[in-house]
Design an enzyme around this catalytic site. Structure first.
Site, short mmCIF file in Angstrom:
data_model
loop_
_atom_site.label_atom_id
_atom_site.label_comp_id
_atom_site.label_asym_id
_atom_site.label_seq_id
_atom_site.Cartn_x
_atom_site.Cartn_y
_atom_site.Cartn_z
N SER A 137 0.81 -1.23 0.00
CA SER A 137 0.00 0.00 0.00
C SER A 137 0.84 1.28 0.00
O SER A 137 0.31 2.35 -0.30
CB SER A 137 -0.92 0.02 1.22
OG SER A 137 -1.85 -1.02 1.13
N HIS A 153 -1.07 6.14 8.31
CA HIS A 153 -0.91 4.82 7.67
C HIS A 153 -0.43 5.02 6.23
O HIS A 153 -0.42 6.14 5.73
CB HIS A 153 -2.26 4.08 7.72
CG HIS A 153 -2.14 2.60 7.60
ND1 HIS A 153 -2.53 1.92 6.47
CD2 HIS A 153 -1.66 1.67 8.46
CE1 HIS A 153 -2.29 0.62 6.65
NE2 HIS A 153 -1.77 0.44 7.84
#
Ligand SMILES: *[C@@H]1O[C@H](CO)[C@@H](O)[C@H](O)[C@H]1NC(C)=O
Ligand SMILES: *[C@@H]1O[C@H](CO)[C@@H](O)[C@H](O)[C@H]1NC(C)=O
Ligand SMILES: *[C@@H]1O[C@H](CO)[C@@H](O)[C@H](O)[C@H]1NC(C)=O
Ligand SMILES: [Zn+2]
Length: 582
Positions: free
Chosen positions: A170, A231
């Site tokens: 990601s 994140h």
């Protein structure tokens, strides 16, 4: 409308309901009776062979066959009667064709607003399964229903690989679809020249994101996520970090700090000092080590993690005190904000990631849709428009845990947020893009009939081990399970429960990402440029072009060309030179 017509409709509706009920009751009792007779028939077969008995048994057998036939016909998962008519499909297709013909008139407006919805791990399998789930949640068979993203007129495929990885993570992908540059696994906001976890490869390799380009052009910008705000996905929008796990200085090796690298939480507030809206989780990374959490004061694992002793929330509040800044940490405070009086919002609703949508504490945790509503209300006050990144971040986590139900409900919730966005903005001036960073090794299949629950079983047992199997399965992950050395018989397992882990072919603690392309859905100005099969880093280039921000603005009206151009001074100098010569 005339009342006779209403009367006819109502009476026919009621009478058909009545007959259906009678029919269902009849069938039910016949089936019950038949199965009892069958039972006694089998048991007494060897005993009495009197003629009368045989006659009765034959009648019973006939009766059984008849009722079984009736039962199969009535219990067969049905599809809407109208689908038997060719006209139904023809009309549907013709309507779609008309809409497609309208698309020949391209929307080449300048996008005032840009919105990117990023479903973390939302591969095409997940999209299809979520569509069926959404339909089934509203009582339909599901397959024919449409997600909000399905209604977007333009679709492309995005190649997700990282510079150093065939199957992406990601962080590297976030750098691609936010900064326009493909990068290495595990790194955010740095080019592929930077090496994961090696601090000294950061400097000189920083790349900036479309969020920054938008901010530099005077737009308001926002980040909304269901994960930690630091994140992987959101962090590529503002940070330059060779390691996605350097959430705060508490997670960083001291060498990296000594070499001048900064943790991601700090960069959230320092790199682009006024990100107008920040919402998600990740509270603990903003507070000094051992500071107890406001929501879970007794749980040490939720305490602050910062070694530098800084309280980033307090610092932010002081900076924003005179700028209509608000910090909130629970749903109630968020929803009671008057967004007219808020220009800057920091919402941190959990120490770490937000809970799954299905498990959310409805008092304390806002849904993704609620966060998006507040975010847009604030951002759209800027006459120059806005850029908003929305992440459905826990689709990925559901899959990693093999919990397809969690992943799909996360996806449906993100789709609700997309729907809301469509109502709050106009496709004439807002480019909305929906995509994923990468896929997962989830599959669904098994020749399930129309309307089969998306979490249900395939209709037949395995013809190898004679056991049932769910339609949804994983290529690998924690759902791999043997009992007595063989595949588990799930007949007695509740595979509808929220945390059921679907069976996997290979045991892994965490199921892995998938390597195939993901879809890019787009609607609004220049959406048609997102077409074909593209590298993932193409996405922000199109979005920036549509909004006349970033590097490519030659097509933009002069008023929007904020960058000073060299042409007028050169022309002027030329004219003066000619004047002098003459
Ligand atoms: C960067 O740091 C690594 C250790 O993390 C070291 O091996 C390498 O020589 C350093 N490179 C430069 C150019 O300083
Ligand atoms: C935080 O607590 C741990 C153990 O509870 C302790 O070792 C550490 O020194 C504390 N840190 C600070 C900054 O107080
Ligand atoms: C699986 O379990 C069901 C219910 O307990 C049982 O009827 C069936 O025979 C089992 N199948 C196999 C192959 O063990
Ligand atoms: Zn993941």
């Amino acid at each position: 409308m005339n009342s006779a017509y209403v009367w006819i409709v109502l009476t026919s509706l009621f009478s058909s309901l009545f007959f259906l009920t009678i029919l269902a009751l009849l069938c039910f009792f016949t089936c019950r009776l038949a199965s009892k007779w069958q039972f006694s028939f089998g048991r007494s077969f060897g005993k009495a062979w009197t003629g009368g008995m045989i006659k009765m048994k034959v009648t019973a057998a006939l009766f059984i066959s008849f009722s079984c036939l009736a039962c199969t016909i009535l219990s067969k998962p049905n599809f809407p009667e109208k689908e038997k008519q060719p006209s139904y499909w023809n009309k549907w297709a013709q309507r779609t064709l008309e809409e497609a013909l309208d698309l020949q008139e391209l929307n080449k407006n300048i996008a005032k607003n840009l919105i990117l919805f990023l479903g973390d791990g939302m591969g095409v399998t997940t999209v299809t399964a979520a569509r069926i789930l959404k339909g089934q949640l509203s009582g339909e068979t599901g397959e024919e229903s449409q997600l909000e993203m399905d209604r977007f007129p333009h679709v492309a495929l995005s190649k997700t690989y990282n510079t150093d990885a065939q199957v992406a993570d990601s962080a590297g992908t976030a750098t691609a679809y936010l900064c326009g540059v493909k990068a290495n696994e595990g790194t955010v906001g740095v080019s592929a020249a930077a090496v994961r976890s090696q601090c000294n490869t950061t400097f000189g390799n920083e790349v900036t994101s479309i969020l920054k380009w938008a901010k530099d052009a005077g737009k308001s910008v926002g980040i909304v996520t269901t994960t930690r705000v630091n994140h992987a996905t959101p962090s590529a929008a503002y940070a330059h970090c060779v390691d996605r796990n350097w959430y705060s200085d508490g997670e960083m090796p001291s060498e990296a700090q000594a070499a001048g690298c900064k943790d991601i939480a700090l960069q959230l507030f320092e790199n682009i000092p006024e990100i107008d809206v920040i919402m998600g989780g990740g509270r603990k990374y903003m507070f000094p080590q051992n500071t107890s959490d406001v929501e879970y004061p007794r749980e040490h694992k939720h305490s602050g993690t910062r070694k530098d002793g800084r309280n980033l929330v307090e610092e932010w509040k002081i900076r924003m005190a005179h700028k209509k800044g608000q910090y909130v940490w629970n749903r109630k405070d968020l929803l009671s904000l008057n967004t007219n009086n808020v220009d800057h919002l920091l919402g941190l609703f959990e120490p770490g990631d937000l809970p799954y949508h299905l498990e959310r504490n409805k008092e304390m945790d806002p849904s993704l849709t609620e966060m998006v509503e507040v975010a847009i209300s604030i951002l759209r006050k800027n006459a120059e428009g806005f850029y908003l990144l929305v992440e459905g971040g826990r689709i990925d986590h559901g899959h990693h845990e093999g919990k397809a139900k969690q992943a799909l409900h996360e996806t449906v919730e993100m789709d609700r947020a997309i729907h809301l966005t469509g109502q709050m903005t106009s496709m004439h001036n807002t480019l909305t893009v929906v995509t994923a960073d990468h896929s997962h090794v989830v599959s669904f299949g098994g020749y399930t009939p129309r309307g089969n629950s998306i979490f249900g079983l395939a209709p037949r047992l395995s013809d190898v081990d004679q056991k049932p199997f769910t339609s949804i399965l994983y290529g690998n992950g924690p759902g791999y399970k043997l009992t007595n050395g063989v595949r588990e018989n799930i007949s007695t397992v509740d595979y509808y429960q929220n945390n059921y882990q679907a069976q996997a072919a290979v045991p892994l603690q965490y199921e892995t990402h998938g390597g195939e392309d993901v879809a890019v859905f787009s609607r609004g100005p220049m959406a048609h440029l997102l077409h074909g099969v593209q590298e993932q880093n193409y996405i922000p280039h199109v979005m920036a072009y549509a909004a006349c921000i970033g590097q490519n603005k030659n097509h933009c009206p002069a008023a929007l060309n904020h960058a000073p151009t060299l042409a007028p001074p050169i022309l002027l100098a030329f004219l003066i030179l000619i004047g002098l010569l003459c």
